[in-house]
Design an enzyme around this catalytic site. Structure first.
Site, PDB file in Angstrom:
ATOM      1  N   ASP A  60      -0.208  -7.176   6.510  1.00  0.00           N
ATOM      2  CA  ASP A  60      -1.363  -6.341   6.222  1.00  0.00           C
ATOM      3  C   ASP A  60      -2.320  -7.227   5.424  1.00  0.00           C
ATOM      4  O   ASP A  60      -2.063  -7.571   4.271  1.00  0.00           O
ATOM      5  CB  ASP A  60      -0.943  -5.100   5.431  1.00  0.00           C
ATOM      6  CG  ASP A  60      -2.096  -4.132   5.219  1.00  0.00           C
ATOM      7  OD1 ASP A  60      -3.257  -4.587   5.161  1.00  0.00           O
ATOM      8  OD2 ASP A  60      -1.841  -2.921   5.081  1.00  0.00           O
ATOM      9  N   TYR A  80       0.838  -1.204   0.000  1.00  0.00           N
ATOM     10  CA  TYR A  80       0.000   0.000   0.000  1.00  0.00           C
ATOM     11  C   TYR A  80       0.877   1.259   0.000  1.00  0.00           C
ATOM     12  O   TYR A  80       1.871   1.328   0.732  1.00  0.00           O
ATOM     13  CB  TYR A  80      -0.909  -0.027   1.231  1.00  0.00           C
ATOM     14  CG  TYR A  80      -1.716   1.224   1.417  1.00  0.00           C
ATOM     15  CD1 TYR A  80      -2.671   1.598   0.478  1.00  0.00           C
ATOM     16  CD2 TYR A  80      -1.514   2.052   2.509  1.00  0.00           C
ATOM     17  CE1 TYR A  80      -3.407   2.757   0.637  1.00  0.00           C
ATOM     18  CE2 TYR A  80      -2.252   3.210   2.680  1.00  0.00           C
ATOM     19  CZ  TYR A  80      -3.190   3.560   1.730  1.00  0.00           C
ATOM     20  OH  TYR A  80      -3.914   4.710   1.902  1.00  0.00           O
ATOM     21  N   LYS A 103     -11.921  -0.575   5.006  1.00  0.00           N
ATOM     22  CA  LYS A 103     -12.216  -1.229   3.737  1.00  0.00           C
ATOM     23  C   LYS A 103     -13.300  -2.290   3.929  1.00  0.00           C
ATOM     24  O   LYS A 103     -14.420  -1.959   4.231  1.00  0.00           O
ATOM     25  CB  LYS A 103     -10.914  -1.784   3.152  1.00  0.00           C
ATOM     26  CG  LYS A 103      -9.726  -0.797   3.220  1.00  0.00           C
ATOM     27  CD  LYS A 103      -9.925   0.435   2.351  1.00  0.00           C
ATOM     28  CE  LYS A 103      -8.884   1.533   2.573  1.00  0.00           C
ATOM     29  NZ  LYS A 103      -7.485   1.151   2.502  1.00  0.00           N
TER      30      LYS A 103
HETATM   31  C1  LIG Z   1      -6.260   1.684   2.797  1.00  0.00           C
HETATM   32  C2  LIG Z   1      -5.156   0.788   3.207  1.00  0.00           C
HETATM   33  C3  LIG Z   1      -4.362   1.101   4.310  1.00  0.00           C
HETATM   34  C4  LIG Z   1      -4.522   2.380   5.101  1.00  0.00           C
HETATM   35  O1  LIG Z   1      -5.729   2.388   5.793  1.00  0.00           O
HETATM   36  P1  LIG Z   1      -6.459   3.749   6.269  1.00  0.00           P
HETATM   37  O2  LIG Z   1      -7.627   3.227   7.031  1.00  0.00           O
HETATM   38  O3  LIG Z   1      -6.819   4.499   5.031  1.00  0.00           O
HETATM   39  O4  LIG Z   1      -5.482   4.494   7.108  1.00  0.00           O
HETATM   40  C5  LIG Z   1      -3.386   0.198   4.683  1.00  0.00           C
HETATM   41  N1  LIG Z   1      -3.183  -0.943   3.990  1.00  0.00           N
HETATM   42  C6  LIG Z   1      -3.939  -1.272   2.925  1.00  0.00           C
HETATM   43  C7  LIG Z   1      -3.676  -2.544   2.207  1.00  0.00           C
HETATM   44  C8  LIG Z   1      -4.936  -0.415   2.488  1.00  0.00           C
HETATM   45  O5  LIG Z   1      -5.667  -0.735   1.407  1.00  0.00           O
END
Ligand SMILES: *Cc1c(COP(=O)(O)O)cnc(C)c1O
Length: 399
Positions: free
Chosen positions: A192, A124, A217
């Site tokens: 992640d 990301y 998400k």
């Molecule tokens: C969007 C995203 C983030 C960051 O998350 P936020 O809630 O926008 O701070 C981190 N890792 C991945 C894979 C993402 O898609």
């Protein structure tokens, strides 16, 4: 942490009931910023427990919202159950969660002097930026895959953490977490798992110490809440809570409520989106204007054999990206001519989203690692797949 392959896959039943009190199925929203202290000693003891990263004491109470919130704690317990890990700690956003993990790995007992982080690209864009800039005092070594981790760790006893993302943003590339785990040895590793959700994969089965989600998400799932969460061991959870108290990146209780609510439909939403994603990936792959589709569910998309009920990832997910033969111009034409599909940042919501990573989420990534200018990232939502195909067809007709 050693892998526990016996962690149960998330069932629909588990998602509906996780973190809920059977006699009171709807979580309570507690918005209080502060709480009555029943006595100086009792309040002080609860404060001491909280600042040590533990729970409040029954006698002393909750003290202050930055230290503990029962609505958020319910969501944390639920997510921990679904990940098969003992505890979870929630933050204001995914980036706040990742920042807290970096701070926990590089400060505190046992971590003194360890500032080196090994990370696999692509990842990301926000994480790429945080590590590349060294904002939190870390020094990063970027590698291309699990096979390169061992070399990056050699002669670096100052390595605090290995950071990986699977499926990776934006290419939906899958990483073999058992291979990552083997290469890390005693060095803790963070996954992640935002694109997968606990429904599709549970990295603790493969030895991950820290499992991070941007709850913004899929977990939220309706594009109306920001949050981040880390599922982990009790020792790491205590450090993360202490850091959350010190730095203040806490989740708002209304977000905790919405995210806990979202977990109930997570398996339904993810499975449905995966179905549509498969159909859309196949449509895109057969279109002459598309050079290449990156989706684990297509032939060649899972070279390490990581997909399947008994494997790392249950289904291929609902995230994909595709390269337009016409490069940047063609990608911009498609992004600007979809009507039902929303041209917008973020992912994992009910509505299907399309973005151009090179100009948005990955804009500040170093040129050698920046996604191709003809690449579009696609988050397949919950509309009827036929309507999504028709919308793409109309946008492609403008090329
Ligand atoms: C969007 C995203 C983030 C960051 O998350 P936020 O809630 O926008 O701070 C981190 N890792 C991945 C894979 C993402 O898609």
């Amino acid at each position: 942490m050693s892998a526990d392959r016996n962690i149960a896959r998330v069932t629909a039943t588990a998602a509906v009931h996780a973190g809920r009190v059977p006699t009171k199925p709807t979580p309570t929203i507690d918005l209080a910023s502060t709480y009555h202290l029943p006595g100086v000693d009792a309040g002080g003891e609860s404060y001491a427990s909280l600042t040590a990263g533990g729970p409040p004491t029954a006698e002393g109470g909750l003290v202050y919202q930055r230290m503990w919130n029962p609505t958020t704690a319910g969501f944390e317990q639920a997510l921990a159950e679904l990940e098969g890990l003992p505890e979870a700690v929630a933050f204001a956003s995914g980036m706040a969660a990742i920042s807290a993990c970096l701070l926990a790995a590089t400060t505190g007992p046992g971590a003194a002097g360890k500032r080196h982080v090994v990370a696999i690209r692509p990842i990301y864009g926000g994480t790429d930026g945080l590590l590349s800039k060294g904002t939190l005092g870390t020094e990063v070594t970027w590698v291309d895959g699990p096979a390169d981790i061992a070399a990056a760790l050699a002669d670096r006893p100052d390595t605090a953490l290995v950071v990986v993302e699977t499926p990776a943003n934006p290419t939906a590339r899958l990483l073999d977490l058992d291979a990552v785990s083997a290469a890390c040895g005693d060095v803790p590793y963070l996954v992640d798992s935002t694109f997968a959700t606990p429904v599709l994969q549970q990295p603790a089965r493969h030895g991950a110490t820290l499992v991070v989600h941007s709850a913004t998400k899929y977990i939220g799932g309706h594009s109306d809440v920001l949050g981040g969460i880390v599922a982990t061991t009790p020792e790491w959870a205590a450090r993360l809570r202490d850091i959350r108290i010190q730095t203040g990146g806490l989740m708002h209780p209304l977000a905790g409520y919405l995210l806990h609510r979202g977990l109930q439909t997570l398996p339904l939403r993810v499975r449905r989106a995966c179905q549509s994603a498969q159909a859309l990936a196949e449509w895109l792959a057969s279109h002459p204007a598309v050079e290449r589709v990156h989706y684990p569910g297509l032939p060649g998309g899972d070279p390490d054999g990581l997909l399947g009920p008994d494997r790392q990832m249950l289904l291929p997910g609902a995230m994909m990206s595709f390269e337009m033969r016409g490069g940047y111009d063609a990608a911009a034409t498609v992004a600007e001519n979809v009507r039902l599909i929303l041209h917008a940042a973020s992912l994992g919501g009910a509505e299907t989203l399309i973005t151009h990573p090179a100009s948005l989420s990955h804009r500040h990534v170093a040129p050698e690692a920046r996604p191709d200018a003809g690449l579009l990232r696609f988050s397949v939502g919950l509309e009827d797949a036929a309507d999504l195909v028709a919308d793409l067809q109309a946008a492609f007709a403008k090329l």
